[in-house]
Motif scaffolding. Structure first.
Motif, mmCIF file in Angstrom:
data_model
loop_
_atom_site.group_PDB
_atom_site.id
_atom_site.type_symbol
_atom_site.label_atom_id
_atom_site.label_comp_id
_atom_site.label_asym_id
_atom_site.label_seq_id
_atom_site.Cartn_x
_atom_site.Cartn_y
_atom_site.Cartn_z
ATOM 1 N N THR A 49 0.835 -1.202 0.000
ATOM 2 C CA THR A 49 0.000 0.000 0.000
ATOM 3 C C THR A 49 0.870 1.252 0.000
ATOM 4 O O THR A 49 0.541 2.235 -0.658
ATOM 5 N N TYR A 56 0.845 3.881 -2.886
ATOM 6 C CA TYR A 56 0.417 5.208 -2.498
ATOM 7 C C TYR A 56 1.451 6.263 -2.897
ATOM 8 O O TYR A 56 1.117 7.350 -3.353
ATOM 9 N N ILE A 87 -8.032 7.287 -3.765
ATOM 10 C CA ILE A 87 -7.564 8.456 -3.022
ATOM 11 C C ILE A 87 -7.205 9.592 -3.985
ATOM 12 O O ILE A 87 -7.518 10.753 -3.754
ATOM 13 N N TYR A 133 -12.930 9.993 -1.077
ATOM 14 C CA TYR A 133 -13.355 10.206 0.306
ATOM 15 C C TYR A 133 -14.037 11.549 0.489
ATOM 16 O O TYR A 133 -14.846 11.740 1.384
ATOM 17 N N SER A 167 -6.882 -4.325 5.551
ATOM 18 C CA SER A 167 -6.763 -4.367 7.008
ATOM 19 C C SER A 167 -7.002 -5.774 7.530
ATOM 20 O O SER A 167 -6.272 -6.261 8.392
ATOM 21 N N MET A 213 -3.988 -7.947 6.803
ATOM 22 C CA MET A 213 -2.874 -7.658 7.710
ATOM 23 C C MET A 213 -3.199 -8.092 9.124
ATOM 24 O O MET A 213 -2.348 -8.603 9.852
ATOM 25 N N PHE A 214 -4.454 -7.901 9.507
ATOM 26 C CA PHE A 214 -4.899 -8.329 10.832
ATOM 27 C C PHE A 214 -4.696 -9.837 10.983
ATOM 28 O O PHE A 214 -4.203 -10.312 12.009
ATOM 29 N N ILE A 224 -1.057 -10.517 11.502
ATOM 30 C CA ILE A 224 -0.601 -10.123 12.842
ATOM 31 C C ILE A 224 -1.088 -11.114 13.886
ATOM 32 O O ILE A 224 -0.345 -11.512 14.786
ATOM 33 N N ALA A 270 -2.799 -1.508 14.165
ATOM 34 C CA ALA A 270 -1.515 -1.690 13.491
ATOM 35 C C ALA A 270 -1.731 -2.236 12.094
ATOM 36 O O ALA A 270 -0.916 -2.028 11.194
ATOM 37 N N ALA A 271 -2.855 -2.962 11.894
ATOM 38 C CA ALA A 271 -3.111 -3.582 10.600
ATOM 39 C C ALA A 271 -3.776 -2.614 9.632
ATOM 40 O O ALA A 271 -3.807 -2.857 8.439
ATOM 41 N N PHE A 272 -4.309 -1.516 10.155
ATOM 42 C CA PHE A 272 -5.029 -0.600 9.273
ATOM 43 C C PHE A 272 -4.020 0.266 8.520
ATOM 44 O O PHE A 272 -3.160 0.882 9.147
ATOM 45 N N PRO A 273 -4.109 0.292 7.179
ATOM 46 C CA PRO A 273 -3.139 1.099 6.436
ATOM 47 C C PRO A 273 -3.150 2.541 6.951
ATOM 48 O O PRO A 273 -4.211 3.170 7.010
ATOM 49 N N ALA A 274 -1.988 3.044 7.334
ATOM 50 C CA ALA A 274 -1.903 4.326 8.030
ATOM 51 C C ALA A 274 -2.558 5.446 7.243
ATOM 52 O O ALA A 274 -3.300 6.263 7.788
ATOM 53 N N PHE A 275 -2.318 5.459 5.930
ATOM 54 C CA PHE A 275 -2.823 6.615 5.197
ATOM 55 C C PHE A 275 -4.330 6.542 4.982
ATOM 56 O O PHE A 275 -4.989 7.569 4.874
ATOM 57 N N VAL A 276 -4.870 5.318 4.967
ATOM 58 C CA VAL A 276 -6.330 5.204 4.862
ATOM 59 C C VAL A 276 -6.969 5.731 6.139
ATOM 60 O O VAL A 276 -7.964 6.460 6.112
ATOM 61 N N PHE A 323 -7.040 9.389 5.951
ATOM 62 C CA PHE A 323 -8.146 9.898 5.136
ATOM 63 C C PHE A 323 -9.468 9.817 5.889
ATOM 64 O O PHE A 323 -10.283 10.744 5.837
ATOM 65 N N ILE A 355 4.288 9.680 5.330
ATOM 66 C CA ILE A 355 3.143 9.286 4.506
ATOM 67 C C ILE A 355 1.974 10.235 4.749
ATOM 68 O O ILE A 355 1.264 10.631 3.818
#
Lengths: 329, 247, 336
Positions: free
Chosen positions: A251, A255, A274, A279, A295, A298-299, A302, C154-160, C163, C276
């Protein structure tokens, strides 16, 4: 085989092996070999967190497999009216360019997962190699490798992504996902290498390794025959961590615009959403689905990483440890 | 501020080991006896001094020569729960040294005979077992079979029975004696326990804080200790025939 | 016992210098490793974009900027590159031509450092507290909620996340400003309106980075405190009759020190997050310039950002390492 399954076996074998002679008849032989085959998976289901992570990951893989063979519409074709909200014909609406979001999600799953997995596997291989070699090498080699690892740990990943990314962009060649994977592996191996170094250092001081040195085993043989097996749970756990990094890094790469934006994956979907300020104009169906799926993926990684750490790290499992002492006595 | 200093665990230790001898090294914990064992197999290098093996100084060996020397000097560890690799079975543990030392007979038969040597019979019952399926005494026997597989001339046993149940200790010590007799090798038995030392050894060295305080024939030292430390050790050793007086 | 572990500090400084030169060399090598001449690539791009409005002398100027000329040996190029650096000459930006890179960085870097330092500090305190609670109440509902929450963040994309925050709190909620570091019309300097405005503008970016970097501290603290709680010395303290909160405090303190070794990693992560997110919050830090620099393949600016951020990170690490070495005697012995 891992320490965990060992601990298990101790419990079973108290009345299993010590008293009875092991009888290997046909059915039990098949059963035990099956058990051996699925031993790694079996371990993952032992911890609630890693079990949940495994279920999520399998769901993602299933989704990706469907996406390889079937999408409702061509994922990258500009066939429809732009920016339509979800409807029966377009489950998740259309993008600002008139593509079907759900088809893109399905088609983008496989490449996203593939990048996560390939970064996980290759990055882990590199870090196992570097970590084990430095943990088992002479003091000088160890210090030099440690220095290099520290450089990569200290430099913020996003800077290296930027630098390597700009380099590949400058090449102006379409190499598909190769640059992305190279960038992510080169920025994602160091953490694992540090872990493997310290685990190897502690394993190589154990008596059974000293014993192998005494009977004249060569270092390479000890590494491949013994150390790798001993640190297997850590390797698997690190694989999930690196795969998580790979997904997150994808990402970032997309990005920042240093990836390949013509491909359909969840990272590029986010980038386009984006970039078109989905948004701001309320086109949540364009930005939220890829964001949520990434998410969740990735979750899952993790959860698997953390759950395996709980299994592999004996200090975190208090109750079982106490039991073991009793069995020993 | 801490400064790193190399601690001299052993000082002026001068020892000799004769052929086909069972030598005891006795000392309390911290006396340097484990360090001595590890120096003898060159896991640690001596900062000064020499180790003479069959007329040659071996203390600076490297590479191939080091491996060759080590195959002739084997060590049995204290903790049989730690000295066997939990991921490999009994057969593997004995096969590896045979493969490495390029045993030129039938390896399978040799594994069986080694297992018989350490009284794990019938061998077929043990070959495929993993360490966690064995008791402490059985593990120590497996380990001895592994050590013997390199065909060593010297066997160093560092507290080989201290982690075992008392009932098993005699069996392992008997095994040491029978190995010495049948294979004609020399054995160094390292322990803190004077009782077991006096049972099996020919000669002993008494170590205290890295120095040899007394040495000689086992019987004469145990019955007539000259050094005060040895006297304390003998006093401290539990005597099964001594009666405890209760007020 | 003397106060300073001098040997340890010297070792850290040596590592600092080594890493610094490693980064310098990487920075120097990369444009030279490119097939062809990056100056030409950039020149051709500019030529196309401007419709032939640039003359050939600009190409030579670009080559001079990169220090690339084929007739000089590479080590002379390296020394002139170092010489330029020590005089603060980082070249001239292509995207913001003719502004020198050093001017851009001089204005942008303080904002980035401000965001990084405040988000690290906040997530350190909140994260360790949450981790302490989770570890002390292991396997209770609170532990599970905290664990899962911090893992999910931690799993959530930081830039999303950035936004979403911007969307929810600024665009629809109108609670916070949409962008910038301070309001238009406020004079920069040590005055109350400026400070208030700066803090107000920093709330969303700092909150976002804090949320995404919380997880490491929470899970690290949790996993460090659990073995401590179960250790013999804690049992001993309980038997001595220490009160429950005293025992917990001891366990927490002992778990905190090993958790601090994660600091260098967290600096890297926070810097990545800030870079970012700055472009999303239109925050005038280096991250905002970086996106432009990548889009325009502005190598002098990219190299300048790379170098300056690394120096900042290294200095941060050095300070943390030395503080840690003084605080925790065990770290000195490990040596790295």
């Amino acid at each position: 085989m891992t320490p965990e399954s060992n601990r298990r076996a101790i419990k079973l074998n108290v009345n299993d092996d010590a008293l009875k002679e092991t009888r290997v008849d046909g059915i039990s032989a098949i059963f035990s070999s099956l058990k051996k085959m699925f031993a790694p998976v079996h371990i993952l289901t032992e911890n609630g967190k890693s079990k949940f992570g495994l279920i999520l990951l399998l769901a993602m893989v299933a989704f990706a497999v469907v996406g390889i063979f079937y999408t409702p519409y061509a994922p990258n074709a500009y066939l429809f009216k732009k920016s339509m909200p979800p409807s029966y014909n377009h489950l998740l609406g259309t993008t600002g360019y008139g593509q079907d979001v759900f088809s893109q999600l399905l088609a983008g799953a496989a490449p996203t997962l593939m990048i996560g997995f390939s970064v996980g596997i290759l990055g882990t291989l590199i870090s196992v190699f570097v970590g084990v070699v430095s943990g088992f090498a002479s003091k000088k080699v160890n210090e030099i490798i440690n220095g290099i690892v520290n450089v990569f740990l200290v430099i913020p990943g996003v800077l290296l992504i930027m630098l390597f990314g700009a380099y590949f962009l400058g090449l102006k060649q379409n190499m598909g996902y190769l640059p992305t994977v190279i960038i992510l592996i080169s920025t994602g191996w160091a953490f694992g290498a540090r872990t493997f170094r310290s685990v190897t250092l502690s394993v190589s001081k154990r008596d059974y390794i000293l014993s192998s040195i005494l009977i004249g085993e060569r270092k390479l043989s000890i590494i491949f025959r013994q150390i790798i097996k001993s640190i297997m749970p850590v390797i698997v756990s690190n694989f999930f961590f690196t795969a998580m990094y790979g997904t997150m890094g994808l990402t970032f790469v997309e990005y920042l615009g240093v990836g390949n934006l013509q491909q359909v994956n969840w990272g590029t979907m986010l980038y386009w959403a984006i970039n078109n300020e989905a948004y701001l104009v309320g086109e949540w169906w364009w930005i939220l689905p890829p964001a949520i799926l990434i998410s969740v993926l990735m979750f899952a990684f993790i959860l698997l990483n953390f759950g395996l750490d709980e299994i592999a790290n004996p200090a975190l499992k208090v109750f079982k440890k106490k039991k073991k002492v009793i069995e020993r006595a | 501020m801490t400064r790193s200093e190399s601690v001299n665990a052993l000082q002026n230790v001068d020892m000799e080991l004769n052929q086909n001898e069972l030598l005891g090294i006795v000392g309390a914990s911290g006396s340097g006896k484990s360090t001595l064992a590890r120096i003898l197999v060159l896991l640690y290098r001596p900062t000064s001094g020499k180790i003479i093996f069959e007329g040659n100084d071996v203390s600076n060996l490297k590479g191939k020569n080091l491996r060759k020397y080590r195959s002739q000097i084997q060590m049995v560890f204290q903790d049989p729960y730690a000295s066997l690799d939990p991921f490999h079975n009994v057969e593997w543990h004995i096969k590896r040294p045979l493969v490495i030392t390029k045993y030129d007979g039938n390896i399978n038969e040799r594994i069986d005979s080694l297992l018989e040597q350490v009284k794990l019979t019938p061998p077929s019952q043990y070959r495929n077992k993993f360490p966690h399926q064995l008791s402490g005494g059985q593990r120590q026997r497996v380990y001895m079979a592994r050590a013997l597989a390199t065909n060593p001339k010297v066997l160093i046993a560092d507290e080989p029975v201290s982690m075992l149940d008392v009932s098993l200790r005699i069996e392992i010590l008997d095994l040491l004696l029978s190995i010495k007799k049948s294979l004609g090798i020399s054995i160094i038995y390292i322990t803190h326990d004077l009782n077991t030392v006096s049972m099996i050894t020919d000669r002993i060295y008494v170590l205290n804080q890295g120095r040899v305080v007394e040495y000689g024939d086992t019987k004469s030292i145990v019955t007539n200790p000259r050094d005060s430390y040895t006297q304390q050790l003998i006093k401290a050793a539990p005597d099964p025939y001594k009666k405890i007086e209760v007020d | 016992m003397t106060a300073l572990p001098i040997k340890y500090i010297i070792k850290r400084i040596v590592i600092f210098i080594a890493v610094f030169f490693g980064a310098l060399t990487l920075n120097f090598m990369l444009p030279r490793l490119m097939p062809g001449n990056p100056a030409e690539i950039v020149y051709e791009d500019l030529l196309r974009d401007s419709g032939g409005d640039i003359n050939i002398s600009f190409l030579h100027q670009l080559e001079a900027e990169y220090g690339i000329s084929n007739n000089k040996p590479i080590w002379i190029q390296f020394f002139s590159y170092l010489n330029d650096l020590f005089h603060g000459n980082l070249g001239i930006s292509i995207a913001f031509f003719p502004v020198p890179v050093s001017t851009i960085l001089y204005e942008a870097l303080p904002w980035t450092l401000f965001l990084v330092i405040s988000s690290i500090t906040i997530s350190f305190f909140i994260g360790n507290r949450l981790g302490r609670y989770a570890g002390l109440n292991r396997n209770h509902a609170g532990d599970l909620i905290i664990d899962l929450f911090s893992m999910f963040m931690a799993a959530f994309p930081a830039f999303v996340l950035a936004f979403l925050m911007l969307d929810i709190f600024s665009v629809y909620g109108k609670l916070f400003p949409v962008g910038g570091a301070f309001a238009v019309g406020v004079n920069m300097g040590l005055n109350v309106p400026f400070i208030v405005s700066t803090l107000y503008h920093a709330v969303l970016p700092v909150a976002t980075i804090t949320l995404t970097s919380l997880g490491g501290w929470v899970l690290g603290m949790r996993n460090n405190i659990i073995p401590n709680v179960n250790s013999d010395y804690i049992g001993f303290s309980q038997n001595l009759g220490l009160k429950d909160y005293q025992v917990k405090r001891i366990a927490y303190r002992n778990a905190l020190l090993p958790n601090l070794t994660g600091f260098s990693m967290s600096i890297g992560l926070s810097v990545s997050g800030v870079i970012i997110e700055e472009s999303i919050f239109s925050y005038p830090g280096v991250g905002m310039y970086m996106i432009t620099a990548i889009d325009d393949l502005d190598y002098p600016l990219l190299q300048g950002i790379f170098l300056m951020v690394i120096i900042a990170v290294l200095v941060g690490n050095l300070i943390v390492d030395i503080l840690l070495g003084i605080l925790d005697p065990r770290i000195k012995q490990e040596g790295d």
